[in-house]
Design an enzyme around this catalytic site. Sequence first.
Site, PDB file in Angstrom:
ATOM      1  N   SER A  27       0.811  -1.222   0.000  1.00  0.00           N
ATOM      2  CA  SER A  27       0.000   0.000   0.000  1.00  0.00           C
ATOM      3  C   SER A  27       0.845   1.272   0.000  1.00  0.00           C
ATOM      4  CB  SER A  27      -0.933  -0.069   1.200  1.00  0.00           C
ATOM      5  OG  SER A  27      -1.796   1.026   1.235  1.00  0.00           O
ATOM      6  N   ASP A  70      -3.253   6.370  -3.024  1.00  0.00           N
ATOM      7  CA  ASP A  70      -2.083   5.782  -2.367  1.00  0.00           C
ATOM      8  C   ASP A  70      -1.470   4.724  -3.294  1.00  0.00           C
ATOM      9  OD1 ASP A  70      -3.900   3.715  -2.057  1.00  0.00           O
ATOM     10  OD2 ASP A  70      -3.176   3.164  -0.066  1.00  0.00           O
ATOM     11  N   ASP A  94      -1.465   1.542  -3.694  1.00  0.00           N
ATOM     12  CA  ASP A  94      -2.234   0.449  -4.310  1.00  0.00           C
ATOM     13  C   ASP A  94      -3.650   0.902  -4.676  1.00  0.00           C
ATOM     14  OD1 ASP A  94      -3.021   0.626  -1.657  1.00  0.00           O
ATOM     15  OD2 ASP A  94      -3.363  -1.515  -1.414  1.00  0.00           O
ATOM     16  N   ASP A  98      -6.244   2.210  -3.093  1.00  0.00           N
ATOM     17  CA  ASP A  98      -7.481   1.985  -2.343  1.00  0.00           C
ATOM     18  C   ASP A  98      -7.809   3.151  -1.412  1.00  0.00           C
ATOM     19  OD1 ASP A  98      -5.596   1.495  -0.395  1.00  0.00           O
ATOM     20  OD2 ASP A  98      -6.419  -0.432   0.238  1.00  0.00           O
ATOM     21  N   GLU A 151     -12.722   5.907   6.244  1.00  0.00           N
ATOM     22  CA  GLU A 151     -11.723   6.308   7.221  1.00  0.00           C
ATOM     23  C   GLU A 151     -11.249   7.700   6.820  1.00  0.00           C
ATOM     24  OE1 GLU A 151      -9.456   2.722   9.208  1.00  0.00           O
ATOM     25  OE2 GLU A 151      -8.882   2.861   7.108  1.00  0.00           O
ATOM     26  N   GLY A 192      -1.534  -0.986  14.113  1.00  0.00           N
ATOM     27  CA  GLY A 192      -1.644  -2.362  13.647  1.00  0.00           C
ATOM     28  C   GLY A 192      -0.671  -2.647  12.518  1.00  0.00           C
ATOM     29  N   THR A 193       0.083  -1.646  12.105  1.00  0.00           N
ATOM     30  CA  THR A 193       0.973  -1.853  10.957  1.00  0.00           C
ATOM     31  C   THR A 193       2.426  -1.468  11.241  1.00  0.00           C
ATOM     32  OG1 THR A 193       0.635   0.378  10.096  1.00  0.00           O
ATOM     33  CG2 THR A 193      -0.914  -1.303   9.363  1.00  0.00           C
ATOM     34  N   ARG A 238       0.115   5.278  18.347  1.00  0.00           N
ATOM     35  CA  ARG A 238      -0.323   6.496  17.667  1.00  0.00           C
ATOM     36  C   ARG A 238      -1.111   7.386  18.617  1.00  0.00           C
ATOM     37  NH1 ARG A 238       1.378   5.711  12.701  1.00  0.00           N
ATOM     38  NH2 ARG A 238       0.992   3.711  11.692  1.00  0.00           N
TER      39      ARG A 238
HETATM   40  C1  16G Z   1      -4.215  -0.373   7.266  1.00  0.00           C
HETATM   41  C2  16G Z   1      -5.697  -0.482   7.079  1.00  0.00           C
HETATM   42  C3  16G Z   1      -6.359   0.861   7.231  1.00  0.00           C
HETATM   43  C4  16G Z   1      -5.991   1.472   8.556  1.00  0.00           C
HETATM   44  C5  16G Z   1      -4.496   1.476   8.756  1.00  0.00           C
HETATM   45  C6  16G Z   1      -4.183   1.862  10.173  1.00  0.00           C
HETATM   46  C7  16G Z   1      -6.834  -2.002   5.579  1.00  0.00           C
HETATM   47  C8  16G Z   1      -7.014  -2.440   4.182  1.00  0.00           C
HETATM   48  N1  16G Z   1      -5.991  -0.999   5.749  1.00  0.00           N
HETATM   49  O1  16G Z   1      -3.630   0.405   6.280  1.00  0.00           O
HETATM   50  O2  16G Z   1      -7.730   0.676   7.159  1.00  0.00           O
HETATM   51  O3  16G Z   1      -6.468   2.773   8.645  1.00  0.00           O
HETATM   52  O4  16G Z   1      -3.986   0.188   8.530  1.00  0.00           O
HETATM   53  O5  16G Z   1      -2.825   1.764  10.386  1.00  0.00           O
HETATM   54  O6  16G Z   1      -7.418  -2.535   6.506  1.00  0.00           O
HETATM   55  P1  16G Z   1      -2.236   1.814  11.850  1.00  0.00           P
HETATM   56  O7  16G Z   1      -2.861   0.705  12.640  1.00  0.00           O
HETATM   57  O8  16G Z   1      -0.780   1.689  11.658  1.00  0.00           O
HETATM   58  O9  16G Z   1      -2.621   3.152  12.408  1.00  0.00           O
HETATM   59 MG    MG Z   2      -3.695   1.249   0.313  1.00  0.00          MG
END
Ligand code: 16G
Ligand code: MG
Length: 542
Positions: free
Chosen positions: A64, A276, A278, A280, A370, A499-500, A505
């Site tokens: 992404s 972005d 990809d 989406d 979002e 979550g990423t 945050r």
């Molecule tokens: C991912 C999620 C997005 C969310 C983001 C939060 C999908 C397809 N994408 O990009 O929806 O806003 O994570 O990121 O679910 P964070 O947990 O690092 O704040």
């Molecule tokens: Mg994306």
Amino acid sequence: MDLGAITNHSTLHAKPDGLVLQYGTAGFRTNAEHLDHIMYRMGLLAVLRSKQTKATIGVMVTASHNPEEDNGVKLVDPLGEMLAPSWEEHATHLANAEEQDLQRVLVDISEIEAVDLQQDAFVVIGRDTRPSGEKLSQSVIDGVTVLGGQFHDYGLLTTPQLHYMVYCRNTSGRYGEATIEGYYQKLSKAFVELTKQASCSGYEYRSLKVDCANGIGAMKLKEMQHYVSQGLSVQLFNDGTKGKLNHLCGADFVKSHQKPPEGMEMKPNERCCSFDGDADRIVYYYWDAYGQFHLIDGDKIAALISSFLKDVLLEIGENLNIGVVQTAYANGSSTRYLEEVMKVPVYCTKTGVKHLHHKAQEFDIGVYFEANGHGTALFSKAVEVKIKQLAKELGDNKGKAAKMLENIIDLFNQAAGDAISDMLIIEAILGLKGLTVQQWDALYMDLPNRQLKVKVADRRVISTTDAERQVVTPPGLQKVISDLVKKYKFSRAFVRPSGTEDVVRVYAEADSQENADSLAHEVSLAVFQLAGGIGERPTPSF
Ligand code: 16G
Ligand code: MG
């Protein structure tokens, strides 16, 4: 299962020692060099999931908005939805199994989920433009074939296009044809029909500048351009010919820095948008005549779309329930506008598309976005059938409105938030309503806000409730945040573990930018102190 073959192939996709990865909000994501074994194993898992659901499963290779060196993978469930939660856990187990345990984990998953191994399996694969994508897709295919699955590799696709393909294939073509041509045809037909009804069709309404984040969106928009040229002329920037993917451009950059991307020529009051990596997510923006930058994010997109849908329903005279779904990141002004001015019910879910998508399915028409620009509108099957029928039966204005709504339903990607589809919807609505970008922006004024990150030793010490708006642990942190919030006007703040990324945050909003910045900073300090901050203490950065 030919366990011997699975193991033999697995040694070609060996897991680096000690590497532990988790299937997070958007699948697995990390530096592309660490992903080969993950791809192979997700190929295996996709086959099991396909056998279990007796349906086509999607595998998308993308990271992404992350940097070009990263990559990632996520599985797409039969109706284009995100993978079911219990399977996310299986994905994590499988990804982290040591070589000698791989067979056992596969057998375990098959048993727990009662997978009929004799069942056929079909997997479709797509990837974004990252240099690592081709090889990693090949590793997915290795996993699929070693378990006896059939596959179709679509090659380069946007993430929402892959969701669309999966949805089409599992609804016997009723949703659309599962080809890239089918996608363009479906969307462009609905878009061109809609724009024919627009009263405002001057150049100003028909031209749009698009920052493609140097990603897949550029290629797909180029392919699509001639299908929609009757109603829209797009000028592409950051189309991948020179710049680096997501570097100083793209929707995530624009939203989080609240400034325009590099590489885009913007004149005052020109309507611009960014995808972005990809495609989406989408956000809009413009410079005003005084040199001020205005960002129109996912919240304002949701406001435009839901107010338009409400008007159309009023015209048709159907009393269908519309709900808008947001997350805690939604600007407070947007929530107030939707509830108090537009009088639509608003719901808040946890961050992550799957949560919003799920909630939106509860309504006749569920609009979810979002703030970062990912979203779509979902229409229940019953609504779709009813509107199609009304479009045929009703004459005059009601019939026109029903026809319009029929096209809108076709234009929204029901399987996922989709920058291309959202862009076409927005452009159509602006044209139909005769709104300029400034008028759209003026629906309400965003409250000044700030997002920060804090590094902590273990972000899992933070747990939250109330759709991430309240902290539960560590004890005492919520009280400190609540007290800080009380010091400012129109203020709000919350913290959540990402979550990423390995960070916590922080989000804050208040009556002025200065106050939002200062509240965010104070909350960061509290997180640092009470949740095991590491490295340097946060310093005021604005
Ligand atoms: C991912 C999620 C997005 C969310 C983001 C939060 C999908 C397809 N994408 O990009 O929806 O806003 O994570 O990121 O679910 P964070 O947990 O690092 O704040
Ligand atoms: Mg994306």
